[in-house]
Design an enzyme around this catalytic site. Structure first.
Site, PDB file in Angstrom:
ATOM      1  N   ASP A  41       0.814  -1.221   0.000  1.00  0.00           N
ATOM      2  CA  ASP A  41       0.000   0.000   0.000  1.00  0.00           C
ATOM      3  C   ASP A  41       0.853   1.279   0.000  1.00  0.00           C
ATOM      4  OD1 ASP A  41       0.918  -0.222   2.523  1.00  0.00           O
ATOM      5  OD2 ASP A  41      -1.029  -0.078   3.523  1.00  0.00           O
ATOM      6  N   HIS A 248      24.558   4.655 -18.171  1.00  0.00           N
ATOM      7  CA  HIS A 248      23.381   4.806 -17.315  1.00  0.00           C
ATOM      8  C   HIS A 248      23.620   4.265 -15.913  1.00  0.00           C
ATOM      9  CE1 HIS A 248      20.513   5.231 -20.995  1.00  0.00           C
ATOM     10  NE2 HIS A 248      21.168   6.332 -20.713  1.00  0.00           N
ATOM     11  N   ASP A 265      26.233  13.096 -12.978  1.00  0.00           N
ATOM     12  CA  ASP A 265      25.210  13.606 -13.900  1.00  0.00           C
ATOM     13  C   ASP A 265      23.936  13.706 -13.078  1.00  0.00           C
ATOM     14  OD1 ASP A 265      23.250  14.033 -15.804  1.00  0.00           O
ATOM     15  OD2 ASP A 265      24.018  12.546 -17.220  1.00  0.00           O
ATOM     16  N   ASP A 276      19.828  19.548 -15.965  1.00  0.00           N
ATOM     17  CA  ASP A 276      20.552  18.323 -16.341  1.00  0.00           C
ATOM     18  C   ASP A 276      22.024  18.696 -16.511  1.00  0.00           C
ATOM     19  OD1 ASP A 276      21.340  15.892 -17.335  1.00  0.00           O
ATOM     20  OD2 ASP A 276      20.199  16.018 -19.205  1.00  0.00           O
ATOM     21  N   HIS A 359      27.286   8.405 -27.788  1.00  0.00           N
ATOM     22  CA  HIS A 359      25.943   8.990 -27.654  1.00  0.00           C
ATOM     23  C   HIS A 359      25.887  10.337 -28.365  1.00  0.00           C
ATOM     24  CE1 HIS A 359      27.297  11.786 -24.482  1.00  0.00           C
ATOM     25  NE2 HIS A 359      27.892  10.772 -23.877  1.00  0.00           N
ATOM     26  N   HIS A 363      20.008  16.921 -26.153  1.00  0.00           N
ATOM     27  CA  HIS A 363      18.574  16.629 -26.311  1.00  0.00           C
ATOM     28  C   HIS A 363      17.812  17.856 -25.831  1.00  0.00           C
ATOM     29  CE1 HIS A 363      18.640  16.023 -21.919  1.00  0.00           C
ATOM     30  NE2 HIS A 363      19.737  15.317 -22.117  1.00  0.00           N
ATOM     31  N   HIS A 370      14.396  14.565 -20.963  1.00  0.00           N
ATOM     32  CA  HIS A 370      14.487  14.393 -22.412  1.00  0.00           C
ATOM     33  C   HIS A 370      13.159  14.934 -22.938  1.00  0.00           C
ATOM     34  CE1 HIS A 370      17.656  10.949 -22.044  1.00  0.00           C
ATOM     35  NE2 HIS A 370      18.078  12.113 -21.607  1.00  0.00           N
ATOM     36  N   TYR A 417      34.712   7.945 -23.292  1.00  0.00           N
ATOM     37  CA  TYR A 417      34.627   6.799 -22.379  1.00  0.00           C
ATOM     38  C   TYR A 417      35.610   5.751 -22.880  1.00  0.00           C
ATOM     39  CZ  TYR A 417      30.358   9.448 -21.881  1.00  0.00           C
ATOM     40  OH  TYR A 417      29.474  10.492 -21.736  1.00  0.00           O
ATOM     41  N   ARG A 434      32.309  13.168 -18.993  1.00  0.00           N
ATOM     42  CA  ARG A 434      31.252  13.874 -19.719  1.00  0.00           C
ATOM     43  C   ARG A 434      31.122  15.249 -19.080  1.00  0.00           C
ATOM     44  NH1 ARG A 434      27.742  10.315 -19.593  1.00  0.00           N
ATOM     45  NH2 ARG A 434      26.375  10.856 -17.858  1.00  0.00           N
ATOM     46  N   GLU A 436      28.348  18.404 -19.184  1.00  0.00           N
ATOM     47  CA  GLU A 436      27.003  18.700 -19.686  1.00  0.00           C
ATOM     48  C   GLU A 436      26.491  20.012 -19.125  1.00  0.00           C
ATOM     49  OE1 GLU A 436      23.983  15.825 -18.545  1.00  0.00           O
ATOM     50  OE2 GLU A 436      22.662  16.537 -20.148  1.00  0.00           O
TER      51      GLU A 436
HETATM   52  N1  GLY Z   1      20.832  12.774 -17.440  1.00  0.00           N
HETATM   53  C1  GLY Z   1      20.298  12.285 -18.627  1.00  0.00           C
HETATM   54  C2  GLY Z   1      20.995  12.808 -19.791  1.00  0.00           C
HETATM   55  O1  GLY Z   1      22.027  13.429 -19.641  1.00  0.00           O
HETATM   56  O2  GLY Z   1      20.530  12.705 -20.890  1.00  0.00           O
HETATM   57 MN    MN Z   2      21.326  15.158 -20.729  1.00  0.00          MN
HETATM   58 MN    MN Z   3      22.594  14.376 -17.846  1.00  0.00          MN
END
Ligand code: GLY
Ligand code: MN
Ligand code: MN
Length: 466
Positions: A41, A248, A265, A276, A359, A363, A370, A417, A434, A436
């Site tokens: 529950d 991921h 991230d 993000d 990748h 996005h 996303h 990577y 990475r 971002e």
């Molecule tokens: N954190 C998800 C991405 O970077 O797309």
């Molecule tokens: Mn992203």
């Molecule tokens: Mn990200």
């Protein structure tokens, strides 16, 4: 966090803009998200549906918006119920909803099945989001059957169904000033969280303490909530050492070791909007030579992607710019052997960079991390070209990518990577990097709204010394 009354005109304007696209005899049905059971529950923390919130600013579960082509809006929401409110909390209720949300009328959600056929009667077209809410098509079928049962009395039953995601995605793709303001604030909170995690890592290691990925995750969560964010916008990645090469990976319990890098991230969601951010930093505050060489390469590729982000350019331009810089760097640093893979143009043509960069560079970002919005330029969907992918030999159909407009928001997130492999220099093994940032497209370039956390290697080292 249902929006304040000063925001009412924003939602009313969006509803009016959507209504004008439904056709005079069209009608749209927009449910919020379902509540989801976690176990027995206990439910998962409720998160509203983004489309529904975009049109209402209303965050309660169990609610529906019905919007007619003439602009009339009807809300269905949970009725007032003292006993349930004692257990689950305050409900707005249908009596208060018109004044609180600016809708024309509101009813208890218990009346949905009785009222919907009436609202659909004599309409030509029903719009609802396709393939987003399990069972929604079946509910619509049921309401249409109820309308059909009345046709012999002269009622007309809608003959067309359209996907509401189309017009709504286009509207959501360009963020208005209100949305940009929230996204700037979300990015600022997330930036502070990254600073905090970096500093904790260096401090604990200096003090000789054991550091685990979850210690850094705790810092992120603390700063998100301290800044007023409701929750993380997605599962935070806190990846120590070789874990950074798992794209991921989630924040877990691996040890954070001096001499290794940490990739974080993570971004908070604030009032329905995501941020993000990724930063990669040395756990102890000092880059080694090989780490720094790869870091500077990724940063140079991100600089190139930012320079390619401006109104009039295409969504693919930042990616192509980053790939060129990364590919050249892979040759220069010996990750790729020019004798085997040729020139930088060959590396790009043959996608040889894919071994270390697999990748895309970004996005759309908005209510969803996303975010929605077509990546194909709508005015050029018919312009299809074909190419053979050099790695899979698959025939890929290409359409011209989206032309960027002021107010679109996207991430710029190149990376590298390095998994151990034949001919891969050992000094780079298991390094994953990475970087971002979140960019609002402007007429002349882009505004990087997430730079509250430093990105240059020297600045990261300085921050971690303090
Ligand atoms: N954190 C998800 C991405 O970077 O797309
Ligand atoms: Mn992203
Ligand atoms: Mn990200």
């Amino acid at each position: 966090m249902t929006s304040s009354s000063s925001d009412l005109p924003i939602y009313a304007e969006r509803r009016a803009r959507l209504a004008s696209q439904l056709g005079k005899d069209g009608i749209a049905i927009v449910p919020t998200a379902p509540e989801r059971q976690r176990n027995r529950d206990s439910d998962f923390l409720f998160r509203h549906d983004s489309y529904f919130y975009y049109l209402t600013g209303f965050t309660e579960p169990n609610a529906w918006l019905v919007l007619a082509g003439d602009g009339r809006s009807t809300l269905f929401c949970a009725p007032k119920d003292l006993e349930r409110e004692i257990w689950d909390g305050y409900r707005l209720g249908p009596e208060a909803a018109p004044a609180a949300l600016g809708v024309h009328e509101a009813f208890s959600v218990a009346e949905l099945d009785a009222k919907l056929p009436k609202l659909l009667e004599n309409r030509s077209t029903v719009w609802y989001p396709f393939a987003t809410h399990k069972g929604l098509e079946t509910r619509v079928d049921g309401w249409l059957q109820a309308v059909r049962a009345r046709v012999r009395y002269g009622a007309l039953c809608p003959e067309e169904q359209h996907d509401l995601c189309g017009p709504l995605d286009e509207m959501r793709l360009v963020k208005d000033a209100h949305e940009q303001d929230i996204m700037r604030r979300a990015a600022q909170i997330s930036a502070r969280a990254h600073v905090r995690a970096m500093q904790l890592s260096a401090r604990m290691l200096r003090e000789g303490k054991e550091v685990r990925e979850y210690h850094l995750d705790a810092e992120l969560l603390h700063e998100f909530r301290l800044g007023g964010s409701q929750y993380p916008a997605y599962g935070s990645i806190v990846a120590a050492g070789a874990n950074a090469c798992v794209l991921h990976y989630r924040a877990d319990a691996a040890p954070v070791r001096s001499g290794e890098l940490v990739l974080i991230d993570a971004g908070c969601e604030l009032d329905g909007y995501a941020s993000d951010i990724t930063r990669t930093f040395p756990a102890n505050g000092s880059f080694t030579g090989p780490q720094r060489a790869l870091y500077d390469l990724v940063l140079a590729s991100q600089d190139a992607s930012a320079a390619a982000t401006k109104a009039g350019n295409r969504f693919n331009d930042p990616h192509d710019a980053a790939v060129r810089v990364l590919s050249q760097g892979m040759l220069d640093l010996g990750l790729l052997d020019a004798n085997k893979v040729g020139s930088v143009d060959d590396v790009i043509e043959q996608r040889a960079y894919f071994q270390f960069y697999m990748h895309r560079t970004g996005h759309w970002l908005g209510m969803d991390v996303h975010d929605c919005g077509s990546y194909v330029e709508p005015t050029q969907v018919g312009e299809v070209s074909e190419r053979k992918d050099p790695l899979s030999n698959e025939i890929i159909k290409n359409r011209p990518s989206r032309i960027l407009q002021p107010g679109m928001v996207l991430t710029l997130e190149p990376g590298i990577y390095v998994r151990p492999g034949d001919g891969v220099p050992e000094r780079f093994h298991d390094i994953g990097i990475r970087i971002e940032d979140d960019a609002i497209v402007t007429d002349t370039g882009c505004e990087l709204i997430s730079r509250g956390v430093p990105v240059k290697a020297d600045e990261i080292e300085a921050l971690m010394r303090d």
